[in-house]
Write an enzyme that holds these catalytic residues in place. Sequence first.
Site, mmCIF file in Angstrom:
data_model
loop_
_atom_site.group_PDB
_atom_site.id
_atom_site.type_symbol
_atom_site.label_atom_id
_atom_site.label_comp_id
_atom_site.label_asym_id
_atom_site.label_seq_id
_atom_site.Cartn_x
_atom_site.Cartn_y
_atom_site.Cartn_z
ATOM 1 N N TYR A 1 9.409 -15.874 1.692
ATOM 2 C CA TYR A 1 9.678 -16.330 0.315
ATOM 3 C C TYR A 1 10.318 -17.722 0.314
ATOM 4 C CZ TYR A 1 11.522 -15.930 -4.505
ATOM 5 O OH TYR A 1 11.825 -16.119 -5.828
ATOM 6 N N LYS B 1 8.750 -21.114 -1.323
ATOM 7 C CA LYS B 1 9.428 -21.833 -2.404
ATOM 8 C C LYS B 1 9.803 -23.260 -1.980
ATOM 9 C CE LYS B 1 9.306 -18.607 -5.576
ATOM 10 N NZ LYS B 1 8.467 -18.790 -6.784
HETATM 11 P P1 NAP Z 1 8.897 -10.449 -12.144
HETATM 12 O O1 NAP Z 1 9.742 -9.829 -13.199
HETATM 13 O O2 NAP Z 1 8.524 -9.617 -10.966
HETATM 14 O O3 NAP Z 1 7.575 -11.031 -12.840
HETATM 15 C C1 NAP Z 1 6.582 -11.598 -12.064
HETATM 16 C C2 NAP Z 1 5.401 -11.949 -12.949
HETATM 17 O O4 NAP Z 1 4.383 -12.539 -12.124
HETATM 18 C C3 NAP Z 1 4.765 -10.743 -13.606
HETATM 19 O O5 NAP Z 1 4.288 -11.126 -14.883
HETATM 20 C C4 NAP Z 1 3.595 -10.413 -12.686
HETATM 21 O O6 NAP Z 1 2.593 -9.712 -13.399
HETATM 22 C C5 NAP Z 1 3.161 -11.824 -12.293
HETATM 23 N N1 NAP Z 1 2.394 -11.912 -11.048
HETATM 24 C C6 NAP Z 1 2.726 -11.445 -9.822
HETATM 25 N N2 NAP Z 1 1.752 -11.718 -8.938
HETATM 26 C C7 NAP Z 1 0.783 -12.392 -9.612
HETATM 27 C C8 NAP Z 1 -0.475 -12.933 -9.255
HETATM 28 N N3 NAP Z 1 -0.944 -12.838 -8.008
HETATM 29 N N4 NAP Z 1 -1.210 -13.564 -10.210
HETATM 30 C C9 NAP Z 1 -0.746 -13.655 -11.480
HETATM 31 N N5 NAP Z 1 0.424 -13.148 -11.879
HETATM 32 C C10 NAP Z 1 1.176 -12.521 -10.953
HETATM 33 O O7 NAP Z 1 9.583 -11.749 -11.538
HETATM 34 P P2 NAP Z 1 10.616 -12.813 -12.149
HETATM 35 O O8 NAP Z 1 11.952 -12.493 -11.624
HETATM 36 O O9 NAP Z 1 10.411 -12.978 -13.597
HETATM 37 O O10 NAP Z 1 10.122 -14.115 -11.355
HETATM 38 C C11 NAP Z 1 9.329 -15.136 -11.937
HETATM 39 C C12 NAP Z 1 9.344 -16.329 -11.003
HETATM 40 O O11 NAP Z 1 10.695 -16.777 -10.816
HETATM 41 C C13 NAP Z 1 8.805 -16.044 -9.608
HETATM 42 O O12 NAP Z 1 8.093 -17.155 -9.121
HETATM 43 C C14 NAP Z 1 10.065 -15.850 -8.791
HETATM 44 O O13 NAP Z 1 9.851 -16.129 -7.430
HETATM 45 C C15 NAP Z 1 10.986 -16.857 -9.442
HETATM 46 N N6 NAP Z 1 12.406 -16.610 -9.239
HETATM 47 C C16 NAP Z 1 12.995 -15.485 -9.685
HETATM 48 C C17 NAP Z 1 14.365 -15.297 -9.474
HETATM 49 C C18 NAP Z 1 15.100 -14.085 -9.936
HETATM 50 O O14 NAP Z 1 16.287 -13.954 -9.617
HETATM 51 N N7 NAP Z 1 14.502 -13.186 -10.684
HETATM 52 C C19 NAP Z 1 15.090 -16.268 -8.789
HETATM 53 C C20 NAP Z 1 14.458 -17.418 -8.350
HETATM 54 C C21 NAP Z 1 13.103 -17.577 -8.587
HETATM 55 P P3 NAP Z 1 1.494 -8.776 -12.632
HETATM 56 O O15 NAP Z 1 2.241 -8.038 -11.565
HETATM 57 O O16 NAP Z 1 0.900 -7.909 -13.700
HETATM 58 O O17 NAP Z 1 0.490 -9.722 -12.084
#
Ligand code: NAP
Length: 246
Positions: free
Chosen positions: A154, A158
């Site tokens: 990861y 990133k």
């Molecule tokens: P999440 O709740 O797991 O949501 C992820 C979203 O991405 C879902 O809508 C999922 O829908 C979609 N997705 C996953 N794989 C995909 C694919 N191959 N093609 C298209 N859509 C896909 O995650 P989140 O926490 O909101 O994270 C969103 C972003 O922020 C990510 O890039 C994550 O790495 C980043 N981020 C999150 C955090 C945190 O603390 N939460 C921190 C730093 C960065 P489906 O599964 O239906 O496709």
Amino acid sequence: MRLANKVAVVTGGSRGIGYAIARKFASEGASVVVAGRNYESVRAAAGELEKLGAASMAVQCDVALRDEAEQLVSLTIERFGRIDILVNNAGITRDRLILRMSESDWDSVMAVNLKGVFNCTKAVAKAMLRQRYGRIINITSVVGLLGNIGQANYAASKAGVIGFTKAVARELASRGVTVNSIAPGFIETKMTEDLPESAKEAFMSRIPLGRAGTPEDVANAALFLASDEAAYITGQVICVDGGMAM
Ligand code: NAP
């Protein structure tokens, strides 16, 4: 209405950070295309945006697949005639210590988090260059800046997104297209919900502002980068992390 008449695509817009960004953009007047692998979920999210009075469209799309990323962009242009904003938000984790990390743990994270950003950016670039206008916002992570135990795949994906952002920002700048990254810290979503309590506590102890972030905190930064107020900002990484990565 800071995004009136703008057309935005948000990958992974069905829940969490992506959904908060889609809602924020819709409430600021944008037409929003919500993309994700599960059609029911993207359809439900697009329905909620329509309730806010926004034009919206759901597209089933796995960003790791080049054909599907290209189709996402062509369907958007077919329906709305242009594409102003791309938010590369879709992302996954497959956390394991390096000794236990399998090749498929590595490949699947790279395919979505890094190649997915390449696929969608490449697909929108031509249209944005032709329009001489565009905003590309890549959701990276503080883990790409700091590293984190159990997240070699990861963190590498990133960090790759940050390098990609800077290279493409330089390539597209002369035609009015900006490319920036947002690096969230510890945000309350499904992605972080399932972490062991010990991992959550370790994150919390490193946050100077003393609380987890919300998807809305990240959406506010995305709105700024998408708006005209950020016209002179490109190639940057904005941390939305309560001070974790200062
Ligand atoms: P999440 O709740 O797991 O949501 C992820 C979203 O991405 C879902 O809508 C999922 O829908 C979609 N997705 C996953 N794989 C995909 C694919 N191959 N093609 C298209 N859509 C896909 O995650 P989140 O926490 O909101 O994270 C969103 C972003 O922020 C990510 O890039 C994550 O790495 C980043 N981020 C999150 C955090 C945190 O603390 N939460 C921190 C730093 C960065 P489906 O599964 O239906 O496709």
